[in-house]
Design a protein around this motif. Structure first.
Motif, PDB file in Angstrom:
ATOM      1  N   ALA A 247       1.071  -1.111   0.075  1.00 37.17           N
ATOM      2  CA  ALA A 247      -0.030   0.082  -0.151  1.00 37.17           C
ATOM      3  C   ALA A 247       0.817   1.116   0.075  1.00 37.17           C
ATOM      4  O   ALA A 247       1.923   1.241   0.595  1.00 37.17           O
ATOM      5  N   GLU A 248       0.386   2.305  -0.605  1.00 38.30           N
ATOM      6  CA  GLU A 248       1.047   3.540  -0.603  1.00 38.30           C
ATOM      7  C   GLU A 248       0.030   4.882  -0.681  1.00 38.30           C
ATOM      8  O   GLU A 248      -0.989   4.564  -1.359  1.00 38.30           O
ATOM      9  N   ALA A 249       0.312   5.760   0.062  1.00 40.90           N
ATOM     10  CA  ALA A 249      -0.797   6.652   0.127  1.00 40.90           C
ATOM     11  C   ALA A 249       0.093   8.254   0.448  1.00 40.90           C
ATOM     12  O   ALA A 249       1.075   8.043   1.168  1.00 40.90           O
ATOM     13  N   THR A 250      -0.533   9.290   0.229  1.00 41.34           N
ATOM     14  CA  THR A 250      -0.141  10.505   0.540  1.00 41.34           C
ATOM     15  C   THR A 250      -1.283  11.087   1.521  1.00 41.34           C
ATOM     16  O   THR A 250      -2.408  11.143   1.390  1.00 41.34           O
ATOM     17  N   VAL A 251      -0.927  11.390   2.799  1.00 41.62           N
ATOM     18  CA  VAL A 251      -1.622  11.726   4.119  1.00 41.62           C
ATOM     19  C   VAL A 251      -0.913  13.119   4.448  1.00 41.62           C
ATOM     20  O   VAL A 251      -0.148  13.145   4.984  1.00 41.62           O
ATOM     21  N   ARG A 252      -1.970  14.225   4.070  1.00 46.49           N
ATOM     22  CA  ARG A 252      -1.261  15.387   4.528  1.00 46.49           C
ATOM     23  C   ARG A 252      -2.540  16.408   4.984  1.00 46.49           C
ATOM     24  O   ARG A 252      -3.684  16.180   4.539  1.00 46.49           O
ATOM     25  N   LEU A 279       0.151   3.172  10.061  1.00 48.21           N
ATOM     26  CA  LEU A 279       0.453   2.280   8.819  1.00 48.21           C
ATOM     27  C   LEU A 279       1.152   1.132   9.017  1.00 48.21           C
ATOM     28  O   LEU A 279       1.778   0.745  10.017  1.00 48.21           O
ATOM     29  N   THR A 280       0.577  -0.096   8.346  1.00 50.93           N
ATOM     30  CA  THR A 280       0.770  -1.356   8.497  1.00 50.93           C
ATOM     31  C   THR A 280       0.960  -1.980   7.328  1.00 50.93           C
ATOM     32  O   THR A 280       0.074  -2.042   6.355  1.00 50.93           O
ATOM     33  N   GLY A 281       2.348  -2.607   6.916  1.00 52.54           N
ATOM     34  CA  GLY A 281       2.270  -2.974   5.665  1.00 52.54           C
ATOM     35  C   GLY A 281       2.386  -2.018   4.448  1.00 52.54           C
ATOM     36  O   GLY A 281       2.146  -2.436   3.203  1.00 52.54           O
ATOM     37  N   ALA A 282       2.760  -0.899   4.692  1.00 47.84           N
ATOM     38  CA  ALA A 282       2.910   0.037   3.713  1.00 47.84           C
ATOM     39  C   ALA A 282       4.175   0.626   3.238  1.00 47.84           C
ATOM     40  O   ALA A 282       5.139   0.094   3.993  1.00 47.84           O
ATOM     41  N   GLU A 283       4.515   1.226   2.114  1.00 49.46           N
ATOM     42  CA  GLU A 283       5.885   1.451   1.392  1.00 49.46           C
ATOM     43  C   GLU A 283       5.712   2.586   0.598  1.00 49.46           C
ATOM     44  O   GLU A 283       4.508   3.152   0.072  1.00 49.46           O
ATOM     45  N   GLU A 284       6.696   3.611   0.663  1.00 49.76           N
ATOM     46  CA  GLU A 284       6.651   4.802   0.166  1.00 49.76           C
ATOM     47  C   GLU A 284       5.473   5.692   0.471  1.00 49.76           C
ATOM     48  O   GLU A 284       5.177   6.444  -0.609  1.00 49.76           O
ATOM     49  N   SER A 285       4.867   5.723   1.585  1.00 48.25           N
ATOM     50  CA  SER A 285       3.835   6.747   1.819  1.00 48.25           C
ATOM     51  C   SER A 285       4.444   8.020   2.297  1.00 48.25           C
ATOM     52  O   SER A 285       5.468   7.855   3.018  1.00 48.25           O
ATOM     53  N   LEU A 286       3.972   8.921   2.089  1.00 40.81           N
ATOM     54  CA  LEU A 286       4.272  10.236   2.649  1.00 40.81           C
ATOM     55  C   LEU A 286       3.137  10.706   3.477  1.00 40.81           C
ATOM     56  O   LEU A 286       2.120  10.981   3.484  1.00 40.81           O
ATOM     57  N   GLU A 320       8.015   8.079   4.573  1.00 37.52           N
ATOM     58  CA  GLU A 320       8.607   9.438   5.240  1.00 37.52           C
ATOM     59  C   GLU A 320       7.407  10.247   6.144  1.00 37.52           C
ATOM     60  O   GLU A 320       6.219  10.277   5.375  1.00 37.52           O
ATOM     61  N   ILE A 321       7.781  10.231   7.186  1.00 35.50           N
ATOM     62  CA  ILE A 321       6.586  10.951   8.278  1.00 35.50           C
ATOM     63  C   ILE A 321       7.389  12.385   8.598  1.00 35.50           C
ATOM     64  O   ILE A 321       8.488  12.224   9.025  1.00 35.50           O
ATOM     65  N   ARG A 322       7.001  13.471   8.184  1.00 32.28           N
ATOM     66  CA  ARG A 322       7.492  14.736   8.315  1.00 32.28           C
ATOM     67  C   ARG A 322       6.839  15.769   8.491  1.00 32.28           C
ATOM     68  O   ARG A 322       5.641  15.905   8.100  1.00 32.28           O
ATOM     69  N   ASP A 323       7.191  16.769   9.364  1.00 25.43           N
ATOM     70  CA  ASP A 323       6.171  18.256   9.577  1.00 25.43           C
ATOM     71  C   ASP A 323       5.190  18.102  10.035  1.00 25.43           C
ATOM     72  O   ASP A 323       4.140  18.880   9.752  1.00 25.43           O
ATOM     73  N   ASN A 324       4.965  16.834  10.871  1.00 27.47           N
ATOM     74  CA  ASN A 324       3.575  17.034  11.581  1.00 27.47           C
ATOM     75  C   ASN A 324       3.797  17.510  12.876  1.00 27.47           C
ATOM     76  O   ASN A 324       4.882  17.377  13.615  1.00 27.47           O
ATOM     77  N   VAL A 325       2.386  17.967  13.508  1.00 24.25           N
ATOM     78  CA  VAL A 325       2.349  18.450  14.846  1.00 24.25           C
ATOM     79  C   VAL A 325       1.498  17.211  15.564  1.00 24.25           C
ATOM     80  O   VAL A 325       0.411  16.652  15.275  1.00 24.25           O
ATOM     81  N   ALA A 344      11.583   7.393   7.446  1.00 22.09           N
ATOM     82  CA  ALA A 344      12.334   8.572   7.891  1.00 22.09           C
ATOM     83  C   ALA A 344      11.280   9.347   8.698  1.00 22.09           C
ATOM     84  O   ALA A 344      10.082   9.631   8.351  1.00 22.09           O
ATOM     85  N   PHE A 345      11.744   9.697  10.028  1.00 20.57           N
ATOM     86  CA  PHE A 345      10.923  10.633  10.780  1.00 20.57           C
ATOM     87  C   PHE A 345      11.627  12.144  10.647  1.00 20.57           C
ATOM     88  O   PHE A 345      12.719  12.217  11.261  1.00 20.57           O
TER      89      PHE A 345
END
Length: 359
Positions: A247-252, A279-286, A320-325, A344-345
């Motif tokens: 699975a892959e998704a963009t969550v923003r 995320l469970t069994g995901a790849e390349e998600s943002l 990649e998990i970035r710039d979240n509050v 990556a965090f």
């Protein structure tokens, strides 16, 4: 008038006559193709109007309560309520023998086939309440739009879709459903690698009181953005499995807060409580620029943003998990409870992480 003038006048008359004759059918065709509005009074048959509609037509429902389900198999059709006063679909007391949508426990079904998907259907401004399975279910569709729908108190999913591409689900209210409020999957009846949803989007919905707010299962190329998910057992799941691709998704830019309702374990998952984004069994998600706060629980999946090894053995990789509050979540704001590689965090605002050092 000279003979030459008479000859020219005759030629001009012949040309005009020819043009008018040629233009007649062409001018008539657009009139024949003008979309129609099929109006349905409260309590009358929606299915009858849908069956009579042609591509491009609108089936417009008057305010009121309709005890029925409806199946749409015509492309480029719009089904909509009044948009002013509530237009509510609830289960029929006794479904018709040929009502496959109602027999499956659904309110609205939009269904095509693998060789002939239904394209360009819009469903909007309806309330879908109390169906045994889903308020709205779709399969084999392309560019389905679901907007301004209230899907509440349905037994399984509020709004669900499989085997479809380019769906757009926006500005809906989805609450109190037995499983996911909004559920998108490649297929529900067998294990299979993730498929390309070709830009499907879930945006600006308000989702509360469900088991899981939003589930994206075994899909790629999906965007989930600017939704509010609160009061669910879990806010959002991106789910893969051992099949490839994952699975892959963009969550923003979602607001995921206080999803602290308690839901019991299932054969596939432990009990849920206090999960923000999982995320469970995901790849390349943002996962970026989300606000994930006050999700508190003691489940293995509890926490703000959690990476968890799939229960069928698939790890999370290259996410990649970035710039979240991510604040005031428990047992951690950020949790990597997996053995995956390349995750990556970066740049997150948080207080507690598992393992330490990611805040």
């Amino acid at each position: 008038m000279t003979n030459r003038q008479i000859a020219c006048l005759a030629c001009a008359t012949a040309v005009v006559t020819t043009l008018l004759g040629a233009a007649g059918p062409t001018a008539a065709d657009p009139l024949a193709a003008v979309p129609k509005v099929h109006r349905v009074k409260a309590g009358a048959s929606i299915q009858k109007a849908v069956d009579a509609a042609k591509p491009g037509d609108t089936v417009l429902l008057a305010p009121g309560t309709y005890r029925q389900s409806v199946r749409i198999t015509t492309s480029n059709l719009t089904l909509r309520g009044s948009g002013v006063l509530p237009t509510v679909l609830v289960p029929a007391t006794t479904p018709a023998a040929d009502d496959t949508c109602a027999k499956a426990g659904n309110g609205v079904c939009v269904t095509g086939t693998e060789s002939s998907p239904v394209t360009g259907v819009t469903v909007r401004s309806l309330t879908l309440r109390g169906f045994a399975s889903s308020g709205l279910w779709s399969a084999w569709t392309d560019r389905l739009k679901v907007q301004y729908v209230v899907a509440e108190k349905n037994g399984k999913w509020g709004i669900g879709q499989e085997r479809s591409v380019r769906g757009a689900f926006s500005r809906n209210v989805v609450r109190g459903n037995g499983d996911a409020g909004i559920f998108l999957a490649n297929t529900i009846d067998r294990e299979h690698g993730s498929t390309d949803a070709r830009g499907a989007s879930v945006s600006r919905n308000h989702i509360t009181g469900n088991r899981i707010g939003i589930t994206v299962r075994r899909l790629r190329n999906v965007t989930v953005e600017r939704n509010v998910a609160t009061g669910n057992c879990a806010g959002l799941f991106v789910v893969g499995d051992e099949s490839r691709p994952r699975a892959e998704a963009t969550v923003r830019r979602n607001d995921i807060s206080a999803n602290n309702k308690h839901c019991p374990a299932t054969p596939r998952l432990p009990f849920l409580q206090g999960s923000g984004i999982v995320l469970t069994g995901a790849e390349e998600s943002l996962i970026e620029r989300n606000r994930v706060v006050d999700n508190v629980g003691t489940s293995p999946l509890s926490g703000g943003i959690v990476l968890f090894k799939s229960f069928v053995g698939a790890s999370n990789d290259q996410n990649e998990i970035r710039d979240n509050v991510v604040l005031r979540n428990s047992t951690a704001d950020l949790a990597d409870r997996d053995v995956g590689k390349g995750n990556a965090f970066v740049g997150n605002r948080c207080t507690v992480s598992e393992p330490a050092g990611m805040c």
